[in-house]
Design a protein around this motif. Structure first.
Motif, PDB file in Angstrom:
ATOM      1  N   GLU A 190      -9.369   0.329  52.331  1.00  7.05           N
ATOM      2  CA  GLU A 190     -10.235   0.184  53.485  1.00  7.05           C
ATOM      3  C   GLU A 190     -11.693   0.132  53.097  1.00  7.05           C
ATOM      4  N   ARG A 191     -12.445  -0.676  53.787  1.00  4.94           N
ATOM      5  CA  ARG A 191     -13.873  -0.830  53.518  1.00  4.94           C
ATOM      6  C   ARG A 191     -14.638  -0.892  54.831  1.00  4.94           C
ATOM      7  N   LEU A 192     -15.897  -0.482  54.763  1.00  2.00           N
ATOM      8  CA  LEU A 192     -16.820  -0.677  55.882  1.00  2.00           C
ATOM      9  C   LEU A 192     -17.920  -1.579  55.375  1.00  2.00           C
ATOM     10  N   VAL A 193     -18.172  -2.693  56.030  1.00  3.90           N
ATOM     11  CA  VAL A 193     -19.264  -3.551  55.581  1.00  3.90           C
ATOM     12  C   VAL A 193     -20.214  -3.855  56.724  1.00  3.90           C
ATOM     13  N   THR A 194     -21.472  -4.108  56.372  1.00  2.00           N
ATOM     14  CA  THR A 194     -22.457  -4.458  57.395  1.00  2.00           C
ATOM     15  C   THR A 194     -22.722  -5.962  57.360  1.00  2.00           C
ATOM     16  N   GLN A 195     -22.366  -6.627  56.249  1.00  2.00           N
ATOM     17  CA  GLN A 195     -22.604  -8.065  56.115  1.00  2.00           C
ATOM     18  C   GLN A 195     -21.319  -8.847  56.340  1.00  2.00           C
ATOM     19  N   PRO A 196     -21.239  -9.668  57.390  1.00  2.00           N
ATOM     20  CA  PRO A 196     -20.025 -10.461  57.627  1.00  2.00           C
ATOM     21  C   PRO A 196     -19.628 -11.297  56.405  1.00  2.00           C
ATOM     22  N   ALA A 197     -20.620 -11.698  55.592  1.00  7.41           N
ATOM     23  CA  ALA A 197     -20.324 -12.525  54.420  1.00  7.41           C
ATOM     24  C   ALA A 197     -19.473 -11.781  53.390  1.00  7.41           C
ATOM     25  N   ALA A 198     -19.482 -10.448  53.439  1.00  2.40           N
ATOM     26  CA  ALA A 198     -18.731  -9.668  52.457  1.00  2.40           C
ATOM     27  C   ALA A 198     -17.241  -9.590  52.798  1.00  2.40           C
ATOM     28  N   VAL A 199     -16.882 -10.001  54.011  1.00  2.42           N
ATOM     29  CA  VAL A 199     -15.508  -9.825  54.473  1.00  2.42           C
ATOM     30  C   VAL A 199     -14.509 -10.590  53.614  1.00  2.42           C
ATOM     31  N   GLU A 200     -14.823 -11.846  53.317  1.00  2.00           N
ATOM     32  CA  GLU A 200     -13.882 -12.699  52.601  1.00  2.00           C
ATOM     33  C   GLU A 200     -13.554 -12.129  51.218  1.00  2.00           C
ATOM     34  N   GLU A 201     -14.589 -11.735  50.502  1.00  2.00           N
ATOM     35  CA  GLU A 201     -14.418 -11.177  49.160  1.00  2.00           C
ATOM     36  C   GLU A 201     -13.549  -9.910  49.215  1.00  2.00           C
ATOM     37  N   GLN A 202     -13.809  -9.067  50.194  1.00  2.00           N
ATOM     38  CA  GLN A 202     -13.034  -7.831  50.328  1.00  2.00           C
ATOM     39  C   GLN A 202     -11.568  -8.122  50.623  1.00  2.00           C
ATOM     40  N   LEU A 203     -11.332  -9.062  51.512  1.00  2.00           N
ATOM     41  CA  LEU A 203      -9.951  -9.390  51.875  1.00  2.00           C
ATOM     42  C   LEU A 203      -9.178  -9.894  50.662  1.00  2.00           C
ATOM     43  N   LEU A 204      -9.824 -10.729  49.848  1.00  2.00           N
ATOM     44  CA  LEU A 204      -9.156 -11.266  48.664  1.00  2.00           C
ATOM     45  C   LEU A 204      -8.815 -10.162  47.668  1.00  2.00           C
ATOM     46  N   GLY A 205      -9.772  -9.264  47.453  1.00  2.00           N
ATOM     47  CA  GLY A 205      -9.539  -8.154  46.525  1.00  2.00           C
ATOM     48  C   GLY A 205      -8.376  -7.283  46.979  1.00  2.00           C
ATOM     49  N   MET A 206      -8.308  -7.030  48.280  1.00  2.00           N
ATOM     50  CA  MET A 206      -7.232  -6.195  48.812  1.00  2.00           C
ATOM     51  C   MET A 206      -5.877  -6.869  48.666  1.00  2.00           C
ATOM     52  N   LEU A 207      -5.855  -8.173  48.892  1.00  2.00           N
ATOM     53  CA  LEU A 207      -4.626  -8.940  48.765  1.00  2.00           C
ATOM     54  C   LEU A 207      -4.092  -8.844  47.343  1.00  2.00           C
ATOM     55  N   GLN A 208      -5.011  -8.975  46.378  1.00  2.00           N
ATOM     56  CA  GLN A 208      -4.629  -8.892  44.973  1.00  2.00           C
ATOM     57  C   GLN A 208      -4.027  -7.526  44.657  1.00  2.00           C
ATOM     58  N   ARG A 209      -4.657  -6.483  45.155  1.00  2.00           N
ATOM     59  CA  ARG A 209      -4.151  -5.138  44.890  1.00  2.00           C
ATOM     60  C   ARG A 209      -2.762  -4.953  45.456  1.00  2.00           C
ATOM     61  N   ALA A 210      -2.528  -5.494  46.639  1.00  2.00           N
ATOM     62  CA  ALA A 210      -1.222  -5.335  47.287  1.00  2.00           C
ATOM     63  C   ALA A 210      -0.135  -6.046  46.486  1.00  2.00           C
ATOM     64  N   LEU A 211      -0.507  -7.143  45.842  1.00  2.00           N
ATOM     65  CA  LEU A 211       0.485  -7.934  45.118  1.00  2.00           C
ATOM     66  C   LEU A 211       0.716  -7.441  43.693  1.00  2.00           C
ATOM     67  N   CYS A 212      -0.159  -6.571  43.205  1.00  2.00           N
ATOM     68  CA  CYS A 212      -0.044  -6.106  41.815  1.00  2.00           C
ATOM     69  C   CYS A 212       0.140  -4.606  41.748  1.00  2.00           C
ATOM     70  N   HIS A 213       0.848  -4.028  42.689  1.00  2.00           N
ATOM     71  CA  HIS A 213       1.004  -2.576  42.693  1.00  2.00           C
ATOM     72  C   HIS A 213       2.064  -2.151  41.672  1.00  2.00           C
ATOM     73  N   PRO A 214       1.838  -1.014  40.961  1.00  2.00           N
ATOM     74  CA  PRO A 214       2.810  -0.576  39.950  1.00  2.00           C
ATOM     75  C   PRO A 214       4.205  -0.287  40.529  1.00  2.00           C
ATOM     76  N   ARG A 215       4.290   0.022  41.820  1.00  2.00           N
ATOM     77  CA  ARG A 215       5.616   0.302  42.379  1.00  2.00           C
ATOM     78  C   ARG A 215       6.308  -0.953  42.896  1.00  2.00           C
ATOM     79  N   GLY A 216       5.696  -2.114  42.676  1.00  2.00           N
ATOM     80  CA  GLY A 216       6.371  -3.343  43.065  1.00  2.00           C
ATOM     81  C   GLY A 216       5.447  -4.272  43.822  1.00  2.00           C
ATOM     82  N   ARG A 217       5.963  -5.475  44.070  1.00  2.00           N
ATOM     83  CA  ARG A 217       5.171  -6.485  44.760  1.00  2.00           C
ATOM     84  C   ARG A 217       5.465  -6.361  46.248  1.00  2.00           C
TER      85      ARG A 217
END
Ligand code: WAQ
Ligand code: MG
Length: 265
Positions: free
Chosen positions: A23-50
Motif C-alpha cells: 500500500e502507498r499514499l501518493v500526492t502526485q497522480p503521476a506516481a500512480v502508474e509506477e506504483q501499480l507496476l511495482g506492486m504487480l511485479q511483487r505479486a507475481l514474484c512472491h516466494p510462496r508462489g505466483r
C-alpha cells in the motif's frame, strides 16, 4: 495543506489464500502508474508462489484528516537462535509495559497460528496489555493497518540510511512504517511482529520509548506462521475509535529516525 491524497493498494492471493499486499499514499497522480507496476511485479514474484488473483485499488482521500508522522528509531542487537529471539521479544515487551502473561499468551498465539484454523491471521491481534485478553472483533481478519506511507523525500533518505546498514529491503521499510503508525495511536503500549514468509525469520518489538527493536531471528526457517499483536492499555477508552485510526486515518511520515545495529561478535 488540504492537497488530495491517493491511496494505492494491492492484494494478491493464490488458491483463495492471501499471498501478499502492499500500500502507498501518493500526492502526485503521476506516481500512480509506477506504483501499480511495482506492486504487480511483487505479486507475481512472491516466494510462496505466483498469485492467481491480484487486485489493485486506487482511492482518493480527502487531505483534511491526514496525520503527519515520524518514523520510529530502529535498533538491533544480534541473537544466536530464534529461541533466544523470542526471549528477547518477551523481555522487550515487559520493559515496554506489557504483563508477562500478556506477552507469553501472545507469543504462543502467534507461534501456533492465531487464526481460528491455526494459520496466520490476515491482520493483527489486539491484546489487553495487562490481562492478555484478545479484543479484535474478528479472529481471522484481525485489525488491518492501512493508509500509511513515507513522503518521497523521507523514503529516499531512509533507503540511503538503511543501505548503509545493509537493511534496505521492502520488509524492513514496510514494517517500520506500519509500526510507526501503530505506536502513534492513543492508548498503544507496544507491538510484536514476525513475518509469515517462510524464508524471512526477522521480526521486532516496537514501543514509543524503545522504538523499533529489530530481532534478527524470531522463528525457525520454513515456518509459515507469523503475525502481529498490538498491545493496548487496559480499559482503553474507545476501541472503535482506535481501530478506525489504525485502519482508516491517513498517516504520512515526513521525518525519519535513526538506525543502529550492533554487529555479531
Ligand atoms: N495490518 C495488520 N497486520 C498485518 C498487516 C497489516 N496491514 N499486514 C500483515 N499483517 C500481519 C498478518 O498476520 C501477517 O501474517 C503478519 O502480520 C506478517 O506480515 O527485517 O514481513 O507482511 O526489520 O509477512 C518484520 C521484520 C517483517 C522486518 C514483517 O510481515 C525487518 C513482515 P508480513
Ligand atoms: Mg508476508
Amino acid at each position: 495543506m488540504s492537497e488530495k491524497l491517493l491511496s494505492i493498494r494491492m492484494h494478491a492471493s493464490l488458491d483463495g489464500r492471501h499471498l501478499s499486499g502492499a500500500e502507498r499514499l501518493v500526492t502526485q497522480p503521476a506516481a500512480v502508474e509506477e506504483q501499480l507496476l511495482g506492486m504487480l511485479q511483487r505479486a507475481l514474484c512472491h516466494p510462496r508462489g505466483r498469485a492467481d488473483r491480484i487486485s489493485l485499488q486506487v482511492d482518493e482521500i480527502p487531505g483534511a484528516e491526514r496525520v503527519a508522522g515520524r518514523l520510529l528509531d530502529l535498533s538491533e542487537a544480534p541473537v544466536a537462535s530464534w529461541q533466544q529471539g523470542r526471549r528477547q521479544a518477551r523481555q522487550l515487551l515487559t520493559e515496554a509495559g506489557v504483563s508477562r502473561q500478556a506477552a507469553d499468551r501472545s507469543l504462543a498465539a502467534l507461534a501456533n497460528g492465531a487464526a481460528p484454523d491455526g494459520s496466520s491471521m490476515r491482520g493483527a491481534m489486539l491484546v489487553d496489555a495487562r490481562s492478555g485478553a484478545r479484543l479484535e472483533p474478528d479472529r481471522a481478519r484481525g485489525i488491518r493497518v492501512s493508509r500509511m506511507d513515507l513522503t518521497p523525500a523521507a523514503r529516499t533518505r531512509l533507503r540511503q540510511l538503511l543501505a548503509a546498514h545493509g537493511l534496505d529491503n521492502p520488509h524492513v521499510i514496510e514494517a517500520l512504517i506500519l509500526a510507526s503508525k501503530v505506536i502513534s495511536a492513543p492508548g498503544m503500549v507496544a507491538e510484536l511482529c514476525w513475518s509469515d514468509d517462510p524464508d524471512y525469520q526477522a521480526g521486532y518489538v516496537a514501543s514509543a520509548a524503545a522504538g523499533y527493536r529489530r530481532i534478527t531471528l524470531l522463528k525457525p526457517a520454513g515456518e509459515e506462521r507469523g503475525g502481529r499483536a498490538f498491545f493496548v492499555r487496559p480499559g482503553v477508552a474507545k476501541l472503535a475509535d482506535l481501530i478506525r485510526y489504525l485502519e482508516r486515518t491517513p498517516f504520512l511520515i515526513d521525518r525519519i529516525g535513526t538506525i543502529s545495529r550492533e554487529l555479531q561478535r
